[in-house]
Design an enzyme around this catalytic site. Structure first.
Site, PDB file in Angstrom:
ATOM      1  N   ILE A   1      -4.574   8.818  -0.913  1.00  0.00           N
ATOM      2  CA  ILE A   1      -5.085   9.893  -0.052  1.00  0.00           C
ATOM      3  C   ILE A   1      -5.132   9.463   1.406  1.00  0.00           C
ATOM      4  CG2 ILE A   1      -7.246  11.156   0.469  1.00  0.00           C
ATOM      5  CD1 ILE A   1      -7.734  11.271  -2.519  1.00  0.00           C
TER       6      ILE A   1
ATOM      7  N   ASP B   1      -2.401   5.996   5.906  1.00  0.00           N
ATOM      8  CA  ASP B   1      -3.011   5.362   4.745  1.00  0.00           C
ATOM      9  C   ASP B   1      -4.487   5.043   4.958  1.00  0.00           C
ATOM     10  OD1 ASP B   1      -2.767   4.513   2.167  1.00  0.00           O
ATOM     11  OD2 ASP B   1      -2.028   2.512   2.657  1.00  0.00           O
TER      12      ASP B   1
ATOM     13  N   LYS C   1      -1.599  -8.468  -3.654  1.00  0.00           N
ATOM     14  CA  LYS C   1      -2.149  -7.282  -4.314  1.00  0.00           C
ATOM     15  C   LYS C   1      -3.012  -6.536  -3.299  1.00  0.00           C
ATOM     16  CE  LYS C   1      -5.719  -5.557  -6.497  1.00  0.00           C
ATOM     17  NZ  LYS C   1      -5.494  -4.176  -6.128  1.00  0.00           N
TER      18      LYS C   1
ATOM     19  N   THR D   1     -18.354  -9.741  -1.930  1.00  0.00           N
ATOM     20  CA  THR D   1     -18.939 -10.955  -2.514  1.00  0.00           C
ATOM     21  C   THR D   1     -18.948 -10.877  -4.043  1.00  0.00           C
ATOM     22  OG1 THR D   1     -20.227 -11.494  -0.566  1.00  0.00           O
ATOM     23  CG2 THR D   1     -21.123 -12.249  -2.660  1.00  0.00           C
ATOM     24  N   SER D   2     -19.269  -9.714  -4.600  1.00  0.00           N
ATOM     25  CA  SER D   2     -19.369  -9.639  -6.069  1.00  0.00           C
ATOM     26  C   SER D   2     -18.014  -9.885  -6.726  1.00  0.00           C
ATOM     27  CB  SER D   2     -19.958  -8.298  -6.513  1.00  0.00           C
ATOM     28  OG  SER D   2     -19.163  -7.252  -6.012  1.00  0.00           O
TER      29      SER D   2
ATOM     30  N   GLU E   1     -12.959 -14.994   1.170  1.00  0.00           N
ATOM     31  CA  GLU E   1     -13.476 -14.448   2.435  1.00  0.00           C
ATOM     32  C   GLU E   1     -14.179 -13.145   2.057  1.00  0.00           C
ATOM     33  OE1 GLU E   1     -12.998 -15.726   5.615  1.00  0.00           O
ATOM     34  OE2 GLU E   1     -11.879 -17.452   4.874  1.00  0.00           O
TER      35      GLU E   1
ATOM     36  N   GLU F   1     -24.917  -5.235   2.986  1.00  0.00           N
ATOM     37  CA  GLU F   1     -23.752  -4.848   3.780  1.00  0.00           C
ATOM     38  C   GLU F   1     -23.439  -3.372   3.530  1.00  0.00           C
ATOM     39  OE1 GLU F   1     -19.870  -6.268   2.462  1.00  0.00           O
ATOM     40  OE2 GLU F   1     -19.349  -6.747   4.541  1.00  0.00           O
TER      41      GLU F   1
HETATM   42  P1  TAP Z   1     -13.388  -5.393  -3.164  1.00  0.00           P
HETATM   43  O1  TAP Z   1     -13.840  -4.211  -3.889  1.00  0.00           O
HETATM   44  O2  TAP Z   1     -13.998  -6.699  -3.481  1.00  0.00           O
HETATM   45  O3  TAP Z   1     -11.801  -5.465  -3.382  1.00  0.00           O
HETATM   46  C1  TAP Z   1     -10.986  -6.418  -2.730  1.00  0.00           C
HETATM   47  C2  TAP Z   1      -9.703  -6.588  -3.518  1.00  0.00           C
HETATM   48  O4  TAP Z   1      -9.999  -7.199  -4.767  1.00  0.00           O
HETATM   49  C3  TAP Z   1      -9.024  -5.256  -3.850  1.00  0.00           C
HETATM   50  O5  TAP Z   1      -7.628  -5.424  -3.794  1.00  0.00           O
HETATM   51  C4  TAP Z   1      -9.487  -5.023  -5.278  1.00  0.00           C
HETATM   52  O6  TAP Z   1      -8.654  -4.156  -6.007  1.00  0.00           O
HETATM   53  C5  TAP Z   1      -9.420  -6.434  -5.809  1.00  0.00           C
HETATM   54  N1  TAP Z   1     -10.133  -6.670  -7.065  1.00  0.00           N
HETATM   55  C6  TAP Z   1     -11.204  -6.010  -7.562  1.00  0.00           C
HETATM   56  N2  TAP Z   1     -11.550  -6.515  -8.786  1.00  0.00           N
HETATM   57  C7  TAP Z   1     -10.670  -7.526  -9.044  1.00  0.00           C
HETATM   58  C8  TAP Z   1     -10.488  -8.429 -10.134  1.00  0.00           C
HETATM   59  N3  TAP Z   1     -11.261  -8.405 -11.218  1.00  0.00           N
HETATM   60  N4  TAP Z   1      -9.486  -9.319 -10.070  1.00  0.00           N
HETATM   61  C9  TAP Z   1      -8.687  -9.382  -8.981  1.00  0.00           C
HETATM   62  N5  TAP Z   1      -8.782  -8.535  -7.931  1.00  0.00           N
HETATM   63  C10 TAP Z   1      -9.780  -7.628  -7.950  1.00  0.00           C
HETATM   64  O7  TAP Z   1     -13.538  -5.230  -1.580  1.00  0.00           O
HETATM   65  P2  TAP Z   1     -13.145  -3.980  -0.686  1.00  0.00           P
HETATM   66  O8  TAP Z   1     -14.118  -2.904  -0.966  1.00  0.00           O
HETATM   67  O9  TAP Z   1     -11.674  -3.703  -0.867  1.00  0.00           O
HETATM   68  O10 TAP Z   1     -13.324  -4.567   0.785  1.00  0.00           O
HETATM   69  C11 TAP Z   1     -14.533  -4.550   1.463  1.00  0.00           C
HETATM   70  C12 TAP Z   1     -15.182  -5.925   1.387  1.00  0.00           C
HETATM   71  O11 TAP Z   1     -14.293  -6.902   1.900  1.00  0.00           O
HETATM   72  C13 TAP Z   1     -16.434  -6.026   2.231  1.00  0.00           C
HETATM   73  O12 TAP Z   1     -17.416  -6.701   1.517  1.00  0.00           O
HETATM   74  C14 TAP Z   1     -15.980  -6.868   3.425  1.00  0.00           C
HETATM   75  O13 TAP Z   1     -17.003  -7.578   4.057  1.00  0.00           O
HETATM   76  C15 TAP Z   1     -14.984  -7.767   2.786  1.00  0.00           C
HETATM   77  N6  TAP Z   1     -14.063  -8.333   3.783  1.00  0.00           N
HETATM   78  C16 TAP Z   1     -14.230  -9.629   4.138  1.00  0.00           C
HETATM   79  C17 TAP Z   1     -13.394 -10.194   5.093  1.00  0.00           C
HETATM   80  C18 TAP Z   1     -13.587 -11.629   5.493  1.00  0.00           C
HETATM   81  S1  TAP Z   1     -12.478 -12.339   6.448  1.00  0.00           S
HETATM   82  N7  TAP Z   1     -14.626 -12.322   5.116  1.00  0.00           N
HETATM   83  C19 TAP Z   1     -12.383  -9.429   5.679  1.00  0.00           C
HETATM   84  C20 TAP Z   1     -12.249  -8.106   5.293  1.00  0.00           C
HETATM   85  C21 TAP Z   1     -13.105  -7.576   4.324  1.00  0.00           C
HETATM   86  P3  TAP Z   1      -8.896  -2.550  -6.041  1.00  0.00           P
HETATM   87  O14 TAP Z   1      -9.634  -2.197  -4.818  1.00  0.00           O
HETATM   88  O15 TAP Z   1      -7.522  -2.022  -6.069  1.00  0.00           O
HETATM   89  O16 TAP Z   1      -9.635  -2.263  -7.297  1.00  0.00           O
END
Ligand code: TAP
Length: 496
Positions: free
Chosen positions: A26, A94, A177, A232-233, A252, A388
């Site tokens: 979307i 995107d 990925k 983090t989770s 990260e 957060e």
């Molecule tokens: P997540 O929900 O943790 O997802 C991150 C990536 O991990 C996505 O590609 C997700 O796939 C994948 N993933 C989920 N479950 C997985 C599993 N069991 N095995 C392997 N991969 C899995 O984070 P988000 O919501 O995309 O991003 C926001 C978070 O990223 C925030 O907490 C932010 O602070 C953090 N972040 C940190 C940094 C640095 S440098 N510290 C930079 C940017 C963002 P799907 O989403 O496709 O399910």
């Protein structure tokens, strides 16, 4: 009407029938469907990882010099710049990011990161250690093989560059990925890698959800290292999953960072910094300082300044050059950020501005919009202080002393970044040292340099990205001990 199908990238081509294309991608600014995304199951992931391993083992890749790999990355950086407008349009659809942010922020930073690692490729130095006259001791670096790069949705190009450039410079193959909601930028990036001359298969892309595709990727035995950026989770889950095969992990993760404003600060500049930090990318930035800690004597004045200035922030159609703030990038993040606003309204803090969904004119009326929000009277222990939000919400907290400011700043589970505003140099350095974070800005905010490493503290992660150390993280160490004296005593001397 047939819809666009986004497919994984395997050996330089899109693998159209890799799996079911059930997921709808979307445009978050308009809510319109862009296309459908294929999901790689375990078998498709295995095929892609095995192809990456084959590409890694190809003699042409094994024998390529580090300088030649650097040359390929230089071409990639050039292509990012030459094709910037097309890439911007892809990312705009995107992620709904404002076009000005993509043009002046994300694309130039992406090219700069790639160029840094192009130059770094042949600067890796092993070492010779002092041993005995009979033996020479060498320490060298070697690539891992195939590594996995798991990306979040907030900065697809920058995050892809932060993983692909050091991994390739170090001689690895990498399987990316992207987050399921934002596959377009990563696919465009991988295609550009092949156009730059990086051999097909060295940068492959799997598509699908974290629980299916991501999980299969991290569990595959040919993946020797996982570099993850996200929450983090999920980071904790990945570290546990990687433990069985003792894979290296780089995590990260999240942040809940503090910007401290002391009474002697240049309040005008500090207010600009706080608004940029809180609202750029609609607050979806890990290093953004969403907690503004203000010395009590200037708190009312500073909060008024924030509210006044925030009225000038243009939110709306990301194609408009004047737009500064776009939508939340995913529906789930939109719903999550809204739930924090409901929480704030029910708490003892005061909503100074914003606080709800934003109404944006057509064609953006169905997008995921949240008003830039400033909260006052926030205290440690409140959810809006401790957790957060990852949305456009600034939480103002008042403090009396330097000691109290540091204690509040460090009171959360995260330790990613911080910013200090004061004209007192000693105080700035004292507080910078006391901050339990990976990076700290003094009288400046969010300036990012590829040569500076980011090494998260506490539950913000583990390992290091960026800088030379970020490249060494994609290399294994090996020690070699060479005997050079045929007469030197060896073993127990049983032969004589
Ligand atoms: P997540 O929900 O943790 O997802 C991150 C990536 O991990 C996505 O590609 C997700 O796939 C994948 N993933 C989920 N479950 C997985 C599993 N069991 N095995 C392997 N991969 C899995 O984070 P988000 O919501 O995309 O991003 C926001 C978070 O990223 C925030 O907490 C932010 O602070 C953090 N972040 C940190 C940094 C640095 S440098 N510290 C930079 C940017 C963002 P799907 O989403 O496709 O399910």
């Amino acid at each position: 009407m047939s819809q666009t199908v986004y497919a994984p990238f395997l050996n330089g081509e899109f693998w159209i029938d890799a799996g079911p294309a059930d997921f709808t991608v979307i445009n978050p600014a308009t809510g319109q469907t862009l296309g459908r995304e294929t999901e790689c199951g375990a078998a498709a992931v295995a095929r892609i990882v095995e192809a990456s391993q084959q590409a890694f083992l190809e003699p042409s890749w094994q024998k390529m010099s580090a300088a030649e790999r650097g040359g390929l990355l230089l071409k990639l950086a050039d292509l990012v710049e030459q094709q910037a407008e097309a890439l911007i349009q892809t990312e705009l659809q995107d992620t709904g990011k404002p076009i000005s942010q993509l043009r002046t922020g994300e694309l130039p930073l992406t090219a700069a990161i790639i160029r840094f690692y192009a130059g770094a490729a042949d600067k890796v130095e092993g070492s010779i250690k002092s041993g005995t006259p009979n033996e020479i001791l060498l320490q060298i670096y070697e690539p891992y093989g195939v590594v996995a790069g798991i990306l979040p949705w907030n900065y697809p190009f920058v995050n892809a560059a932060m993983k692909v450039a050091p991994a390739v410079a170090a001689g690895n193959a990498i399987v990316l990925k992207p987050a399921q909601e934002t596959p377009l930028g990563t696919l465009a990036f991988a295609k550009l890698c092949v156009e730059a001359g990086i051999p097909p298969g060295i940068v492959n892309v799997v598509l699908g959800s974290g629980s299916t595709t991501g999980q299969a990727l991290i569990e595959h035995p040919l993946i020797k290292k996982v570099s993850f950026t996200g929450s983090t989770s999920v980071g904790q889950h990945i570290q546990k999953a990687a433990a069985d095969q003792m894979k290296m992990v780089n995590l990260e993760c999240g942040g809940k960072n503090a910007l401290i404003v002391f009474a002697d600060a240049d309040l005008d500049r500090a207010a600009e910094a706080a608004l940029l930090s809180g609202f750029v990318n609609a607050g979806q930035l890990c290093v953004s300082c969403s907690r503004v800690l203000i010395e009590s004597s200037v708190a009312a004045e500073f909060e008024a300044l924030l509210v006044e200035r925030s009225k000038k922030i243009v939110m709306g159609d990301p194609r408009n050059e004047a737009t500064l703030v776009g939508p939340m990038i995913t529906r789930s993040q939109y719903e999550s950020a809204l739930s924090y606003l409901i929480e704030a309204a029910d708490s003892e803090c005061e909503i100074l501005c914003g606080g709800s969904k934003a109404r944006i004119a057509a064609p953006c009326e169905n997008g995921f919009w949240i008003e830039p929000t400033i909260l006052s009277g926030v205290r440690p222990g409140m959810k809006v202080h401790d957790e957060e939000i990852f949305g456009p919400v600034l939480s103002c907290v008042r403090f009396e002393t330097e000691k109290e400011a540091v204690a509040i700043a460090n009171s959360v589970i995260y330790g990613l970044s911080g910013s200090i505003w004061t004209k007192d140099g000693s105080k700035a350095l004292r507080v910078a040292r006391a901050f339990d974070t990976g990076i700290c800005w003094v009288n400046t905010m969010l300036s990012g340099y590829p040569q500076i490493s980011l090494s998260p503290h506490k539950l913000s992660g583990t390992g290091v990205e960026l800088g030379m150390e970020g490249m060494l993280a994609y290399l294994k160490r090996k020690s070699i001990v060479i005997g050079i004296d045929d007469d030197a005593p060896i073993g127990w001397g049983l032969k004589r």
